[in-house]
Design an enzyme around this catalytic site. Structure first.
Site, PDB file in Angstrom:
ATOM      1  CE1 TYR A  34      10.967   3.499  13.798  1.00 49.45           C
ATOM      2  CE2 TYR A  34       9.266   5.035  13.100  1.00 49.45           C
ATOM      3  CZ  TYR A  34      10.249   4.118  12.790  1.00 49.45           C
ATOM      4  OH  TYR A  34      10.517   3.825  11.481  1.00 49.45           O
ATOM      5  CB  SER A  88      11.925   6.869   9.945  1.00 46.17           C
ATOM      6  OG  SER A  88      10.544   7.167   9.894  1.00 46.17           O
TER       7      SER A  88
END
Length: 260
Positions: free
Chosen positions: A163, A150
């Protein structure tokens, strides 16, 4: 329309979390490019069946593989099923991940949310890379592993810091196994920016103006659907990328522009 090339003719591909979202689009794109595809899911069987149907509509075929990637025993079982069905595996795309989509602020962090992200994004990615990478190393043709990361590691996440931490850990996993498994097996991280998946479209911050703000800050001027970058992700597993391993590749419309 994007030109589809048969880059995976005669190849086999496993995509985790392929019942919905980005994983489904990667699986279908691999099939469109000639691959037989193993569609992994944990609980979304209906979604996985739909993905497999799309794979067959694309003129290819595949299998469904169910399992919890947080369990090494289940990962071994899934690997056995894939090799029994295909005889080999050329590409593994570790797509599945927990993004804590219901969490809108770091203040909402819970032990349960932290454990879920670490178990899936970190432990799951590591164990899948370990088990499947080891088996690829033992087969004549080697293989390729693409870990879906990501862009959140570039800026951090005030929404869900667990995250960002988990996705940063994927870089360490990728680099470690890239060294261990070279030169027969290449391991790379693909980092898409925001994609308009169903999950993202349902997030409260997305509905209340964040989408428009991000578009205004993105040089390419749009937030794409997942199928728009599925082919880019798979490129890392092609012969064109044969000299890439241990890398981190961004595809975010220029939003972050990291580099030298």
């Amino acid at each position: 329309m994007t030109q589809i090339y048969p880059r995976f003719e005669g190849k086999t591909v496993l995509v985790t979390g392929a019942g919905t979202g980005f994983g489904a689009e990667i699986a279908v794109r691999a099939a469109q490019e000639g691959a037989k595809v193993a569609v992994h899911y944990r609980s979304s069987r209906a979604g996985a069946e739909k993905t497999l149907e799309r794979i067959r509509e694309a003129g290819s075929d595949g299998i469904l593989v169910q399992g919890d990637i947080g369990s090494w025993d289940e990962i071994r079982r899934m690997a056995d099923e894939v090799w029994e069905a295909f005889g080999t595996l050329d590409v593994l795309v570790n797509n599945v991940g927990d993004v804590s989509s219901e969490q809108m602020s770091w203040r909402e962090l819970t032990q349960e949310a932290l454990d879920a992200v670490v178990d899936i994004d970190v432990k799951g990615t590591l164990l899948m890379t370990h088990e499947f990478g080891e088996r690829m190393l033992e087969q004549p043709g080697g293989g390729n592993i693409v870990n879906v990361g990501s862009t959140v590691i570039v800026r951090g996440s005030p929404r869900a810091p667990q995250y960002a931490a988990a996705k940063y850990a994927i870089l360490g996993i990728t680099k470690s196994y890239a060294k261990v498994l070279a030169p027969k097996v290449r391991v790379n991280t693909f980092a898409p920016g925001f994609m308009e998946t169903e999950r993202l479209l349902q997030r409260e911050d997305w509905k209340s103006g964040r989408r428009e703000v991000l578009i205004s800050q993105t040089p390419m001027g749009h937030i794409p659907p997942p199928e728009f970058v599925a082919g880019t992700c798979l490129w890392l597993a092609t012969d064109e990328a044969a000299h890439l391993t241990g890398s981190y590749m961004l595809a975010d419309g220029g939003f972050n522009m990291v580099g030298a």
